[in-house]
Design a protein around this motif. Structure first.
Motif, PDB file in Angstrom:
ATOM      1  N   CYS A  74      39.410  39.759  -1.432  1.00 20.48           N
ATOM      2  CA  CYS A  74      38.195  39.830  -0.612  1.00 20.48           C
ATOM      3  C   CYS A  74      36.954  39.964  -1.490  1.00 20.48           C
ATOM      4  O   CYS A  74      35.863  39.498  -1.111  1.00 20.48           O
ATOM      5  CB  CYS A  74      38.280  40.987   0.382  1.00 20.48           C
ATOM      6  SG  CYS A  74      38.655  42.586  -0.362  1.00 20.48           S
ATOM      7  N   ILE A  75      37.090  40.593  -2.649  1.00 18.21           N
ATOM      8  CA  ILE A  75      35.953  40.694  -3.568  1.00 18.21           C
ATOM      9  C   ILE A  75      35.573  39.316  -4.081  1.00 18.21           C
ATOM     10  O   ILE A  75      34.395  38.936  -4.090  1.00 18.21           O
ATOM     11  CB  ILE A  75      36.288  41.633  -4.748  1.00 18.21           C
ATOM     12  CG1 ILE A  75      36.555  43.045  -4.245  1.00 18.21           C
ATOM     13  CG2 ILE A  75      35.152  41.632  -5.762  1.00 18.21           C
ATOM     14  CD1 ILE A  75      36.894  44.034  -5.345  1.00 18.21           C
ATOM     15  N   ASP A  76      36.585  38.544  -4.509  1.00 19.85           N
ATOM     16  CA  ASP A  76      36.309  37.188  -4.999  1.00 19.85           C
ATOM     17  C   ASP A  76      35.671  36.326  -3.915  1.00 19.85           C
ATOM     18  O   ASP A  76      34.721  35.583  -4.176  1.00 19.85           O
ATOM     19  CB  ASP A  76      37.606  36.536  -5.492  1.00 19.85           C
ATOM     20  CG  ASP A  76      38.081  37.111  -6.821  1.00 19.85           C
ATOM     21  OD1 ASP A  76      37.237  37.643  -7.563  1.00 19.85           O
ATOM     22  OD2 ASP A  76      39.288  37.026  -7.108  1.00 19.85           O
ATOM     23  N   ALA A  77      36.199  36.427  -2.688  1.00 18.93           N
ATOM     24  CA  ALA A  77      35.670  35.606  -1.597  1.00 18.93           C
ATOM     25  C   ALA A  77      34.237  36.004  -1.258  1.00 18.93           C
ATOM     26  O   ALA A  77      33.367  35.144  -1.068  1.00 18.93           O
ATOM     27  CB  ALA A  77      36.566  35.747  -0.366  1.00 18.93           C
ATOM     28  N   CYS A  78      33.969  37.297  -1.189  1.00 21.41           N
ATOM     29  CA  CYS A  78      32.626  37.770  -0.838  1.00 21.41           C
ATOM     30  C   CYS A  78      31.624  37.445  -1.943  1.00 21.41           C
ATOM     31  O   CYS A  78      30.490  37.036  -1.660  1.00 21.41           O
ATOM     32  CB  CYS A  78      32.662  39.266  -0.566  1.00 21.41           C
ATOM     33  SG  CYS A  78      31.119  39.932   0.084  1.00 21.41           S
TER      34      CYS A  78
END
Length: 477
Positions: A305-309
């Motif tokens: 989710c960090i990479d996506a955000c």
């Protein structure tokens, strides 16, 4: 019987869409909804790819490697020998296994206290194999939208072919996993030949089949269900969390209120936070949670989710880090402490245990000498008038090569061994040797004397084994 119970809205400010306090139903036993994970690229995904390749490479490669003709890792259960990186351990070394398990437990506690569930996100076998199966699914069936569309579409030749290819590849990976696992107990070069020539025993077929099916079901079908309902770590991990534990978290102070907007729009002018409510963090989550709802036991700390955000923030021209590895204190504007009493405690125990195990292994003598006195007779006189005692000498050779030993005894004047003193002990053998020791009656000062047996290796000068026993004689005059 219905699995639903009525509940009432008790919020003092009821949601208008609920039309007051109208009764609602919550399904307590909702069936599993398949999670379609979207592929994402970024820093943490690259880290995971490296750890995945390293762990899988070691797992599949180490079963084939040998050292001095011996498998690098081999748990030989019938012979009760455990070969690890050129060192052979025996059942009497079981306490070392216990110590290593304790080290692993405290290592997990230590890391969890500092960084949450990074073990689950990057190195857990369930995570590693699940990501491999997800990668295969992505390559065969296409991206997230294509997979959803394919599953909803009626059966067709294209759908059947893709599903067949996917499950075939899953089964091949699972079979390789099962073969490799059994290969650590049954030398894999022999295992492969014996399996396909039908010369292996029934247990070999059973365990290969068992781990093949287990891998296929766990990584292909159950996936996040193993983490949510079968893994105990998910349940007690929160005990090790505190306000300074660095975990994957969403920053509501910066992100709220959410809302869609055009690229480049100033969120302050719109009265919005930085979160554009794109749901990318939900679509990439392998356990299907929304990280914006706060800390949840389902989160495995994978940081997808960090990479996506970060990718979305970069496209919008906003600073990265709306979702990040952070602490509760940092989210509240306070200072976080990396070192604290809990981490000192876990770290001290961990360092002590590691040091102790290293010392024991480094000073471990790869042979053992035991002497058992024959309790059936106290003593006897031989034809020379000397006093005899009978013993059983046991020599265990834990080295990888045969060892030749010379036996000797001291502790009394003119004491000697009158049975053969030169013996050869094969690798892994425990030699039991009946031995007779005699001494002149005049040398006996007390009826029960301490004597010392020695076994000196003529093959390896560093092996000098010693142990004490008792010599019983007549009452001195």
């Amino acid at each position: 019987m219905s699995n639903e119970i009525p509940v009432k809205q008790v919020d003092p400010t009821p949601n208008p869409s609920d039309k007051g306090n109208k009764d609602k139903s919550i399904d307590l036993y909702a069936s599993r909804q398949k999670i379609y994970v979207k592929e994402v690229k970024g820093l943490f995904q690259k880290i995971r790819n490296v750890s995945l390749l390293a762990l899988m490479g070691m797992y599949f490669l180490f079963a084939w490697l040998t050292l001095d003709g011996q498998p690098l890792i081999h748990f030989d259960l019938p012979a009760r020998e455990f070969h690890l990186y050129g060192v052979t351990f025996y059942p009497k070394d079981f306490f070392l296994l216990s110590a290593m398990l304790i080290i692993s437990a405290f290592g997990l506690f230590f890391i969890t206290t500092l960084f949450g569930r990074v073990w689950c996100g990057y190195t857990c076998p369930q995570t590693v194999w699940t990501f491999i199966f997800m990668w295969i699914e992505e390559k065969v069936e296409g991206n997230r939208n294509k997979r959803i569309k394919l599953d909803k579409s009626p059966n067709s030749s294209e759908k059947i072919i893709k599903k067949t290819i996917k499950h075939t590849l899953w089964l091949l990976v699972a079979l390789a996993t099962g073969l490799t696992f059994v290969g650590y107990f049954y030398p894999i070069r022999e295992l492969i030949v014996d399996l396909f020539t039908l010369h292996a025993n029934g247990w070999a077929y059973f365990w290969v089949a068992f781990f093949t099916v287990a891998t296929y079901l766990n990584a292909g079908w159950m996936r996040e269900q193993v983490c949510l309902y079968m893994c105990p770590y998910a349940r007690f991990q929160s005990v090790m969390f505190d306000a300074n534990t660095r975990i994957v978290s969403y920053n509501p102070n910066r992100g709220e209120p959410r809302g869609s907007r055009k690229k480049g729009a100033d969120p302050a002018e719109l009265g919005l936070g930085d979160c554009i409510d794109c749901d990318q963090c939900v679509q990439v989550c392998p356990t299907g949670i929304d990280i914006r709802d706060g800390l949840q036991y389902e989160c495995i700390g994978c940081a997808l989710c960090i990479d996506a955000c970060d990718e979305v923030m970069d496209k919008m021209g906003y600073p990265k880090g709306l979702i990040s590895y952070t602490t509760e204190n940092e989210l509240e504007g306070k200072t976080s402490k990396l070192l604290r009493p809990r981490t000192f405690g876990y770290g001290a125990v961990l360092a002590t245990m590691i040091g102790t195990v290293i010392f024991i292994i480094a000073t471990r003598v790869p042979a053992q000498l035991d002497v058992l006195r024959d309790r059936g007779a106290l003593f006897s006189f031989n034809g020379e008038g000397r006093v005899e005692n009978s013993f059983t000498v046991k020599i265990q050779n834990m080295t990888e090569v045969p060892q030749s030993f010379e036996l000797s005894v001291d502790g009394l004047e003119d004491i000697r061994i009158i049975t053969p003193t030169s013996v050869t002990v094969a690798s892994g053998e425990v030699l039991s040797l009946p031995t007779v020791v005699d001494v002149l009656p005049e040398s006996i000062e007390v009826t029960n004397s301490t004597i010392r047996f020695q076994a000196t290796s003529t093959t390896d000068s560093s092996l000098l084994l010693e142990t004490e026993s008792r010599f019983v004689g007549p009452r001195p005059r």
